[in-house]
Design an enzyme around this catalytic site. Structure first.
Site, mmCIF file in Angstrom:
data_model
loop_
_atom_site.group_PDB
_atom_site.id
_atom_site.type_symbol
_atom_site.label_atom_id
_atom_site.label_comp_id
_atom_site.label_asym_id
_atom_site.label_seq_id
_atom_site.Cartn_x
_atom_site.Cartn_y
_atom_site.Cartn_z
ATOM 1 N N CYS A 2 52.358 8.151 99.475
ATOM 2 C CA CYS A 2 53.679 8.234 100.070
ATOM 3 C C CYS A 2 54.337 6.600 100.300
ATOM 4 O O CYS A 2 53.671 5.808 100.497
ATOM 5 C CB CYS A 2 53.987 8.901 101.171
ATOM 6 S SG CYS A 2 53.306 10.467 100.984
ATOM 7 N N ARG A 27 54.167 4.835 93.864
ATOM 8 C CA ARG A 27 53.215 5.062 94.777
ATOM 9 C C ARG A 27 52.957 6.690 94.978
ATOM 10 O O ARG A 27 52.044 7.449 95.496
ATOM 11 C CB ARG A 27 53.254 4.476 96.163
ATOM 12 C CG ARG A 27 53.118 3.132 95.925
ATOM 13 C CD ARG A 27 53.258 2.414 97.466
ATOM 14 N NE ARG A 27 51.958 2.577 98.056
ATOM 15 C CZ ARG A 27 51.211 1.695 98.741
ATOM 16 N NH1 ARG A 27 51.167 0.625 98.573
ATOM 17 N NH2 ARG A 27 50.199 2.100 99.599
ATOM 18 N N TRP A 75 54.363 12.347 98.415
ATOM 19 C CA TRP A 75 53.472 12.739 97.295
ATOM 20 C C TRP A 75 52.947 13.941 98.092
ATOM 21 O O TRP A 75 52.052 13.700 99.290
ATOM 22 C CB TRP A 75 52.366 11.542 96.774
ATOM 23 C CG TRP A 75 51.536 12.165 95.801
ATOM 24 C CD1 TRP A 75 51.741 12.068 94.723
ATOM 25 C CD2 TRP A 75 50.267 12.464 96.203
ATOM 26 N NE1 TRP A 75 50.464 12.606 93.958
ATOM 27 C CE2 TRP A 75 49.608 12.947 94.884
ATOM 28 C CE3 TRP A 75 49.191 12.748 97.408
ATOM 29 C CZ2 TRP A 75 48.276 13.248 94.566
ATOM 30 C CZ3 TRP A 75 48.012 13.253 97.265
ATOM 31 C CH2 TRP A 75 47.410 13.336 95.796
ATOM 32 N N ASN A 99 53.190 8.477 106.602
ATOM 33 C CA ASN A 99 52.121 8.346 105.395
ATOM 34 C C ASN A 99 50.925 8.721 106.192
ATOM 35 O O ASN A 99 50.649 8.077 107.143
ATOM 36 C CB ASN A 99 52.042 7.140 104.780
ATOM 37 C CG ASN A 99 53.173 6.656 103.794
ATOM 38 O OD1 ASN A 99 54.117 7.680 103.558
ATOM 39 N ND2 ASN A 99 53.090 5.567 103.356
ATOM 40 N N GLY A 100 49.984 9.483 105.483
ATOM 41 C CA GLY A 100 48.896 9.788 106.097
ATOM 42 C C GLY A 100 48.580 11.372 106.225
ATOM 43 O O GLY A 100 49.547 12.111 105.911
ATOM 44 N N GLU A 482 35.809 5.371 81.363
ATOM 45 C CA GLU A 482 36.996 4.696 81.838
ATOM 46 C C GLU A 482 37.915 5.109 80.356
ATOM 47 O O GLU A 482 39.063 5.575 80.946
ATOM 48 C CB GLU A 482 36.901 3.183 81.901
ATOM 49 C CG GLU A 482 38.253 2.484 81.983
ATOM 50 C CD GLU A 482 38.996 3.070 82.948
ATOM 51 O OE1 GLU A 482 38.486 3.672 84.086
ATOM 52 O OE2 GLU A 482 40.231 2.613 83.167
ATOM 53 N N LYS A 486 41.334 7.509 81.281
ATOM 54 C CA LYS A 486 42.793 7.048 80.937
ATOM 55 C C LYS A 486 43.315 8.099 79.952
ATOM 56 O O LYS A 486 44.405 8.442 80.338
ATOM 57 C CB LYS A 486 42.522 5.928 79.849
ATOM 58 C CG LYS A 486 42.233 4.361 80.846
ATOM 59 C CD LYS A 486 43.480 3.981 81.519
ATOM 60 C CE LYS A 486 43.318 4.341 82.950
ATOM 61 N NZ LYS A 486 42.488 3.665 83.834
ATOM 62 N N GLU A 489 44.354 11.185 82.384
ATOM 63 C CA GLU A 489 45.183 10.967 83.171
ATOM 64 C C GLU A 489 46.691 10.903 82.809
ATOM 65 O O GLU A 489 47.448 11.326 83.390
ATOM 66 C CB GLU A 489 44.737 9.396 83.845
ATOM 67 C CG GLU A 489 45.473 8.828 84.916
ATOM 68 C CD GLU A 489 44.943 7.603 85.454
ATOM 69 O OE1 GLU A 489 44.239 6.823 84.495
ATOM 70 O OE2 GLU A 489 45.015 7.303 86.557
ATOM 71 N N HIS A 505 21.586 17.143 74.751
ATOM 72 C CA HIS A 505 21.034 17.938 75.908
ATOM 73 C C HIS A 505 22.178 18.946 76.392
ATOM 74 O O HIS A 505 22.096 19.245 77.509
ATOM 75 C CB HIS A 505 20.456 16.980 77.180
ATOM 76 C CG HIS A 505 19.382 16.087 76.647
ATOM 77 N ND1 HIS A 505 18.181 16.666 76.523
ATOM 78 C CD2 HIS A 505 19.399 14.707 76.271
ATOM 79 C CE1 HIS A 505 17.439 15.587 75.948
ATOM 80 N NE2 HIS A 505 18.094 14.370 75.957
ATOM 81 N N LYS A 604 49.767 5.988 92.711
ATOM 82 C CA LYS A 604 49.006 4.881 92.468
ATOM 83 C C LYS A 604 47.993 4.478 93.435
ATOM 84 O O LYS A 604 46.945 3.849 93.178
ATOM 85 C CB LYS A 604 50.011 3.849 92.389
ATOM 86 C CG LYS A 604 49.753 2.201 92.213
ATOM 87 C CD LYS A 604 48.990 2.151 90.712
ATOM 88 C CE LYS A 604 48.288 0.817 90.439
ATOM 89 N NZ LYS A 604 47.455 0.843 89.121
#
Ligand code: AGP
Length: 609
Positions: A2, A27, A75, A99-100, A482, A486, A489, A505, A604
């Protein structure tokens, strides 16, 4: 995550707060709100679900005049995105943004309900605003009300509060969530990230854990957790180094992908000699500290964790030092023994990731010999709280999908490997070879970016797919991880990654003509092994997309698409082979029409647990 912005000025602050929210939007972004003091009584506010633009439009028809205000992008953690749950939250003439996460919010709610407070949201934040209000009724002073209230809170907070009866004054506090004061001339500001205030000042004071501050027109005062008045350093930030517009690019992510040669060149500046990594590369205190290190523990999250996974191959294989890598959210809740002389290395773009920061703080109590962070934000908590830091010099990364932060982390980790290896297995010839490869890296990255048109053409094959499999071997396995992160996401395609040798396997059962399989195939010692694994895919009718070294000997055929990359030294191959995977996921996301820079459900910087 946030975002918080606040201002006490001699002019109307709504436009300043709104610009700050726009700058913070990367963010956290499912709702936004603003409250500005304009006389006595309840503080006028506007809240909207959705992006900051929705709030901006609402402010056109419901302007908020006034010179002291706070604003927030949310968020969602507790409660869905809705206007009731959006910040600011209110209690009488008091408004507060936070925030938090407040862990004891249920108990506090019960206590406050017993005192007669009525709750209108499902958030944990609403308990804070009523709590501050409760103490304000007793103290009649915003600063002491906040000071009393935060003592009752368990959990993380960065918060800012204003009261209509005390205009020209804002009180803020931080614990576990960053907060910075922006120092103006005859006006002052607060924000959760200095980027929010770049349009109004270049002078910043970063609050430390447990700090409470009072911000007024002409001054700011700070007290530490013990209630002592303290001074915190004033930092001036170079505006030129921090441009945050998209330039000619359609998205921040694309801009940041294309910035990689330049940012890597910048991150090598004054760190590389002709044949040696310069002694100053990791700062003056590094050498004596690294001399006694006999093992390394890396802790990070997400993309930064993948950088750590790659570094493990280098630290063990080149420097000859045992290295363990763990995601921070696991590390912090596991019992284990710490070996003597183990260096804790955290990796983070933001330097504020809650789990990574908690891991560092925990590690300090567990007997690690020292801590080093590889980070992109100089003023971040991780940098301030670690013994050593290596800045990645990638410039602000705005796209939620991390790109240039990752490749600059890899460069920093290679420099670290050399600096550490000097006390262990690295000889002059090996160092000279690594330095030579690093000198050539920016040019090779540019050549790889030239493959963009071919990769865009390849991306069409993915637009209708629901799944994808990424394969690599050795140090290329985390590169494949990675690549899968990507793709999932930003295009929302389910993507898995495997070390190619693991295919038989289990995951081979997934392979049919509908399953695209992406492989990264530099011309390294594992190439022939990888080729055999890829034949297993072809034999099951899987569709193969291979990014391969020119000399790797792949031939295009039915079900096998090849994009050839320039020949590169093994040491920098993970950095080079990351580029086509970034471009592939970008182009697939464009075809799918997703929100590339702000993918759904993600933020973010994850400053909550
Ligand atoms: C990567 O694309 C992600 N957005 C995410 O995995 C990120 O790397 C992770 O949240 C860690 O962030 P940090 O580097 O700021 O600590």
């Amino acid at each position: 995550m946030c975002g918080i912005v606040g201002a006490v000025a001699q002019r109307d602050v709504a436009a300043i707060l709104l610009e700050g929210l726009h700058r913070l939007e990367y963010r956290g972004y499912d709702s936004a709100g603003m409250a500005v003091i304009n006389g006595e009584g309840p503080i006028p506010f506007v809240k909207r679900v959705g992006k900051v633009e929705a709030l901006a439009q609402a402010l056109d028809t419901h302007p908020l005049p006034g010179k002291t205000g706070i604003a927030h992008t949310r968020w969602a953690t507790h409660g869905q995105p809705s206007e009731d749950n959006a910040h600011p939250h209110f209690s009488g003439s008091l408004a507060l943004v936070h925030n938090g996460i407040i862990e004891n919010h249920s108990e506090l709610k019960q206590r406050l309900e017993a005192l007669g407070y009525e709750f209108v949201s499902q958030t944990d934040t609403e308990t804070i605003v009523h709590l501050v209000h409760h103490y304000y009724q007793l103290q009649r002073d915003l600063l002491s009300a906040v000071r009393h209230a935060v003592k009752d809170l368990d959990g993380a907070y960065g918060l800012a509060a204003i009261h209509a009866d005390q205009p020209d004054r804002l009180v803020c506090a931080r614990k576990g969530s960053p907060l910075v004061i922006g120092v103006g001339i005859g006006e002052n500001f607060v924000a959760s990230d200095h980027l929010a205030l770049r349009q109004v000042t270049d002078r910043f004071v970063y609050l430390e854990e447990g700090d409470i501050a009072e911000v007024t027109l002409g001054h700011y005062r700070i007290w530490n957790e013990a209630g002592e008045s303290v001074t915190r350093d004033l930092t001036q930030i170079d505006a030129a180094a921090e441009s945050i517009d998209k330039g000619p690019y359609r998205h921040f992510m694309l801009k940041e992908i294309y910035e990689q040669p330049k940012m890597i060149e910048r991150s090598l500046l004054q760190r590389l000699g002709k044949t040696k990594v310069l002694a100053e590369a990791l700062g003056p205190h590094a050498a004596p500290l690294l001399a006694s290190v006999s093992s390394v523990q890396i802790v990070a999250c997400g993309t930064s964790y993948h950088a750590g996974m790659i570094a493990k191959y280098w630290i063990e294989g080149i420097a000859g030092v045992p290295c363990r890598v763990e995601v921070a959210s696991e590390f912090r809740y596991r019992k284990f023994k710490v070996q003597e002389n183990t260096l804790l290395v955290t990796i983070s773009q933001s330097g504020e990731t809650a789990d990574t920061l908690a891991a560092l703080r925990l590690a300090k109590t567990l007997g690690y010999s020292a801590s080093l962070t590889i980070c992109n934000v100089a003023q971040s908590s991780l940098v301030r709280e670690s013994d050593l830091f290596v800045m990645t010099e990638a410039g602000p990364e705005i796209g939620v999908a991390s790109t240039k932060a990752f490749t600059t982390q890899l460069v920093a980790l290679l420099l670290f490997t050399v600096a550490l290896g000097r006390h262990h297995d690295i000889d002059e010839a090996t160092e000279a070879n690594i330095v030579k490869a690093l000198h050539g890296l920016p040019r090779l990255l540019s050549e790889t970016l030239d493959l963009d048109a071919d990769i865009r053409a390849m991306s069409k094959a993915f637009a209708e797919k629901h799944h994808a499999l990424f394969l690599g071997r050795g140090v290329q396995w985390p590169v494949a991880m990675e690549g899968a992160l990507k793709l999932k996401e930003i295009s929302y395609i389910h993507a898995e990654s495997y070390p190619a040798g693991e295919l038989k396997h289990g995951p081979l059962a997934l392979v049919d003509s509908d399953m695209p399989v992406i492989a990264v195939a530099p011309n390294d010692e594992l190439l022939e092994k990888l080729k055999s694994n890829l034949q297993e895919v072809q034999a099951r009718g899987g569709q193969l997309f291979v990014f391969a070294d020119k000399a790797a000997g792949f031939k295009e055929s039915k079900g096998l698409d090849i994009i050839e990359l320039p020949h590169v030294d093994d040491i920098i191959a993970p950095i080079i082979y990351t580029i086509p995977l970034q471009l592939l996921s970008y182009h697939v996301a464009i075809l799918k029409g997703t929100d590339v820079d702000q993918p759904r459900n993600l933020a973010k910087s994850v400053t909550v647990e």
